[in-house]
Scaffold this motif. Sequence first.
Motif, PDB file in Angstrom:
ATOM      1  N   PHE A  74       3.222  10.659   4.278  1.00  0.00           N
ATOM      2  CA  PHE A  74       2.236   9.664   4.717  1.00  0.00           C
ATOM      3  C   PHE A  74       2.866   8.658   5.687  1.00  0.00           C
ATOM      4  O   PHE A  74       2.311   8.387   6.756  1.00  0.00           O
ATOM      5  N   GLY A  75       4.019   8.124   5.325  1.00  0.00           N
ATOM      6  CA  GLY A  75       4.698   7.151   6.183  1.00  0.00           C
ATOM      7  C   GLY A  75       5.111   7.730   7.513  1.00  0.00           C
ATOM      8  O   GLY A  75       4.986   7.077   8.558  1.00  0.00           O
ATOM      9  N   ALA A  76       5.602   8.965   7.502  1.00  0.00           N
ATOM     10  CA  ALA A  76       6.014   9.618   8.746  1.00  0.00           C
ATOM     11  C   ALA A  76       4.821   9.845   9.671  1.00  0.00           C
ATOM     12  O   ALA A  76       4.936   9.713  10.887  1.00  0.00           O
ATOM     13  N   ALA A  77       3.681  10.190   9.107  1.00  0.00           N
ATOM     14  CA  ALA A  77       2.480  10.396   9.925  1.00  0.00           C
ATOM     15  C   ALA A  77       2.089   9.107  10.640  1.00  0.00           C
ATOM     16  O   ALA A  77       1.659   9.128  11.789  1.00  0.00           O
ATOM     17  N   LEU A  78       2.264   7.975   9.971  1.00  0.00           N
ATOM     18  CA  LEU A  78       1.865   6.691  10.534  1.00  0.00           C
ATOM     19  C   LEU A  78       2.933   6.049  11.422  1.00  0.00           C
ATOM     20  O   LEU A  78       2.621   5.151  12.203  1.00  0.00           O
ATOM     21  N   ALA A  79       4.167   6.503  11.314  1.00  0.00           N
ATOM     22  CA  ALA A  79       5.264   5.896  12.067  1.00  0.00           C
ATOM     23  C   ALA A  79       4.997   5.961  13.571  1.00  0.00           C
ATOM     24  O   ALA A  79       4.789   7.028  14.129  1.00  0.00           O
ATOM     25  N   GLY A  80       4.958   4.816  14.194  1.00  0.00           N
ATOM     26  CA  GLY A  80       4.751   4.735  15.634  1.00  0.00           C
ATOM     27  C   GLY A  80       3.329   4.972  16.097  1.00  0.00           C
ATOM     28  O   GLY A  80       3.068   4.988  17.296  1.00  0.00           O
ATOM     29  N   ALA A  81       2.400   5.161  15.167  1.00  0.00           N
ATOM     30  CA  ALA A  81       1.009   5.434  15.557  1.00  0.00           C
ATOM     31  C   ALA A  81       0.329   4.169  16.082  1.00  0.00           C
ATOM     32  O   ALA A  81       0.613   3.061  15.632  1.00  0.00           O
ATOM     33  N   ASP A  82      -0.567   4.370  17.024  1.00  0.00           N
ATOM     34  CA  ASP A  82      -1.387   3.286  17.560  1.00  0.00           C
ATOM     35  C   ASP A  82      -2.721   3.197  16.839  1.00  0.00           C
ATOM     36  O   ASP A  82      -3.389   2.166  16.873  1.00  0.00           O
ATOM     37  N   LEU A  83      -3.129   4.304  16.200  1.00  0.00           N
ATOM     38  CA  LEU A  83      -4.424   4.391  15.551  1.00  0.00           C
ATOM     39  C   LEU A  83      -4.344   5.400  14.412  1.00  0.00           C
ATOM     40  O   LEU A  83      -3.729   6.454  14.569  1.00  0.00           O
ATOM     41  N   ALA A  84      -4.957   5.067  13.292  1.00  0.00           N
ATOM     42  CA  ALA A  84      -5.087   6.018  12.186  1.00  0.00           C
ATOM     43  C   ALA A  84      -6.540   6.434  12.071  1.00  0.00           C
ATOM     44  O   ALA A  84      -7.449   5.610  12.238  1.00  0.00           O
ATOM     45  N   ILE A  85      -6.761   7.706  11.796  1.00  0.00           N
ATOM     46  CA  ILE A  85      -8.099   8.220  11.529  1.00  0.00           C
ATOM     47  C   ILE A  85      -8.101   8.721  10.096  1.00  0.00           C
ATOM     48  O   ILE A  85      -7.376   9.654   9.764  1.00  0.00           O
ATOM     49  N   LEU A  86      -8.894   8.075   9.256  1.00  0.00           N
ATOM     50  CA  LEU A  86      -8.958   8.404   7.834  1.00  0.00           C
ATOM     51  C   LEU A  86     -10.012   9.479   7.639  1.00  0.00           C
ATOM     52  O   LEU A  86     -11.207   9.205   7.701  1.00  0.00           O
ATOM     53  N   ALA A  87      -9.534  10.698   7.421  1.00  0.00           N
ATOM     54  CA  ALA A  87     -10.422  11.856   7.338  1.00  0.00           C
ATOM     55  C   ALA A  87     -10.475  12.385   5.911  1.00  0.00           C
ATOM     56  O   ALA A  87     -10.336  13.581   5.671  1.00  0.00           O
ATOM     57  N   ALA A  88     -10.681  11.477   4.989  1.00  0.00           N
ATOM     58  CA  ALA A  88     -10.852  11.851   3.582  1.00  0.00           C
ATOM     59  C   ALA A  88     -12.338  11.792   3.260  1.00  0.00           C
ATOM     60  O   ALA A  88     -13.089  11.058   3.910  1.00  0.00           O
ATOM     61  N   PRO A  89     -12.785  12.538   2.248  1.00  0.00           N
ATOM     62  CA  PRO A  89     -14.167  12.358   1.801  1.00  0.00           C
ATOM     63  C   PRO A  89     -14.312  10.951   1.218  1.00  0.00           C
ATOM     64  O   PRO A  89     -13.317  10.290   0.901  1.00  0.00           O
ATOM     65  N   LEU A  90     -15.527  10.488   1.073  1.00  0.00           N
ATOM     66  CA  LEU A  90     -15.749   9.125   0.597  1.00  0.00           C
ATOM     67  C   LEU A  90     -15.054   8.854  -0.737  1.00  0.00           C
ATOM     68  O   LEU A  90     -14.537   7.762  -0.951  1.00  0.00           O
ATOM     69  N   ALA A  91     -14.986   9.844  -1.608  1.00  0.00           N
ATOM     70  CA  ALA A  91     -14.305   9.655  -2.896  1.00  0.00           C
ATOM     71  C   ALA A  91     -12.823   9.334  -2.713  1.00  0.00           C
ATOM     72  O   ALA A  91     -12.220   8.693  -3.566  1.00  0.00           O
ATOM     73  N   GLY A  92     -12.235   9.748  -1.608  1.00  0.00           N
ATOM     74  CA  GLY A  92     -10.825   9.471  -1.350  1.00  0.00           C
ATOM     75  C   GLY A  92     -10.583   8.299  -0.426  1.00  0.00           C
ATOM     76  O   GLY A  92      -9.427   7.950  -0.152  1.00  0.00           O
ATOM     77  N   LEU A  93     -11.641   7.668   0.086  1.00  0.00           N
ATOM     78  CA  LEU A  93     -11.473   6.571   1.040  1.00  0.00           C
ATOM     79  C   LEU A  93     -10.747   5.384   0.427  1.00  0.00           C
ATOM     80  O   LEU A  93      -9.771   4.887   1.001  1.00  0.00           O
ATOM     81  N   ARG A  94     -11.193   4.904  -0.712  1.00  0.00           N
ATOM     82  CA  ARG A  94     -10.588   3.717  -1.323  1.00  0.00           C
ATOM     83  C   ARG A  94      -9.087   3.921  -1.589  1.00  0.00           C
ATOM     84  O   ARG A  94      -8.267   3.094  -1.178  1.00  0.00           O
ATOM     85  N   PRO A  95      -8.686   5.041  -2.252  1.00  0.00           N
ATOM     86  CA  PRO A  95      -7.249   5.231  -2.464  1.00  0.00           C
ATOM     87  C   PRO A  95      -6.453   5.347  -1.163  1.00  0.00           C
ATOM     88  O   PRO A  95      -5.326   4.858  -1.062  1.00  0.00           O
ATOM     89  N   MET A  96      -7.043   5.976  -0.145  1.00  0.00           N
ATOM     90  CA  MET A  96      -6.354   6.097   1.138  1.00  0.00           C
ATOM     91  C   MET A  96      -6.197   4.734   1.799  1.00  0.00           C
ATOM     92  O   MET A  96      -5.150   4.415   2.361  1.00  0.00           O
ATOM     93  N   LEU A  97      -7.233   3.896   1.717  1.00  0.00           N
ATOM     94  CA  LEU A  97      -7.145   2.540   2.253  1.00  0.00           C
ATOM     95  C   LEU A  97      -6.067   1.740   1.534  1.00  0.00           C
ATOM     96  O   LEU A  97      -5.315   0.986   2.167  1.00  0.00           O
ATOM     97  N   GLU A  98      -5.995   1.887   0.227  1.00  0.00           N
ATOM     98  CA  GLU A  98      -4.977   1.170  -0.537  1.00  0.00           C
ATOM     99  C   GLU A  98      -3.579   1.612  -0.114  1.00  0.00           C
ATOM    100  O   GLU A  98      -2.671   0.791   0.022  1.00  0.00           O
ATOM    101  N   GLN A  99      -3.401   2.888   0.124  1.00  0.00           N
ATOM    102  CA  GLN A  99      -2.114   3.404   0.580  1.00  0.00           C
ATOM    103  C   GLN A  99      -1.818   2.910   2.000  1.00  0.00           C
ATOM    104  O   GLN A  99      -0.687   2.539   2.311  1.00  0.00           O
ATOM    105  N   LEU A 100      -2.818   2.886   2.863  1.00  0.00           N
ATOM    106  CA  LEU A 100      -2.651   2.377   4.222  1.00  0.00           C
ATOM    107  C   LEU A 100      -2.281   0.900   4.199  1.00  0.00           C
ATOM    108  O   LEU A 100      -1.385   0.463   4.919  1.00  0.00           O
ATOM    109  N   ARG A 101      -2.948   0.133   3.341  1.00  0.00           N
ATOM    110  CA  ARG A 101      -2.689  -1.311   3.239  1.00  0.00           C
ATOM    111  C   ARG A 101      -1.238  -1.590   2.855  1.00  0.00           C
ATOM    112  O   ARG A 101      -0.617  -2.514   3.361  1.00  0.00           O
ATOM    113  N   VAL A 102      -0.677  -0.771   1.988  1.00  0.00           N
ATOM    114  CA  VAL A 102       0.713  -0.940   1.564  1.00  0.00           C
ATOM    115  C   VAL A 102       1.683  -0.482   2.654  1.00  0.00           C
ATOM    116  O   VAL A 102       2.727  -1.097   2.871  1.00  0.00           O
ATOM    117  N   THR A 103       1.340   0.590   3.352  1.00  0.00           N
ATOM    118  CA  THR A 103       2.251   1.196   4.328  1.00  0.00           C
ATOM    119  C   THR A 103       2.262   0.451   5.656  1.00  0.00           C
ATOM    120  O   THR A 103       3.330   0.089   6.159  1.00  0.00           O
TER     121      THR A 103
END
Length: 182
Positions: free
Chosen positions: A63-92
Amino acid sequence: MRIAVLGAGAWGTALAIAFGARHAVALWSRDSAQAAEMSRRGENARYLPGCAFPAGLQVTADFGAALAGADLAILAAPLAGLRPMLEQLRVTVPTMPFLWVCKGLEAGSGLLPHQVVDAVMGDASCGVLTGPSFALEVARGLPAAVTLAATDAAFAAKTAQSLHGGKLRIYASEDLVGAEVG
């Protein structure tokens, strides 16, 4: 632009393929075996067989490597996975601009995706990417038009302009609720 697509299902992979033709893209899969298989084959045989990855697309299960140096993230999880993905993004990377591509109402809360985003991320540079399209058609490079909606009109316009191109047309809007519901 460097883009991190978080979620290697059909829609995430299709967007990674479409944007990978013009941008450096990291496609994150939560399944390390699937990430290795996609890297080896140069396609996502599980969801989009026969749709080859462009040269600029890298696949990772980190997850961290995917975001390293990125200018934009696209969260392509189903709605059931959005909240946990946002929480992980917020920490990273809490200040990373991002888009989500899920739709519907969150089970239990009945919240729309932007309301989930507000609850987890607060004031963030973000928006929804949605529209009448099919993952397979986008991955194959067929013509499609989608809307990038955000409450920040400047963010929507700038991001849509950066992503717009080829046969995938992206149009900016300030009608976040309308884009999610429509």
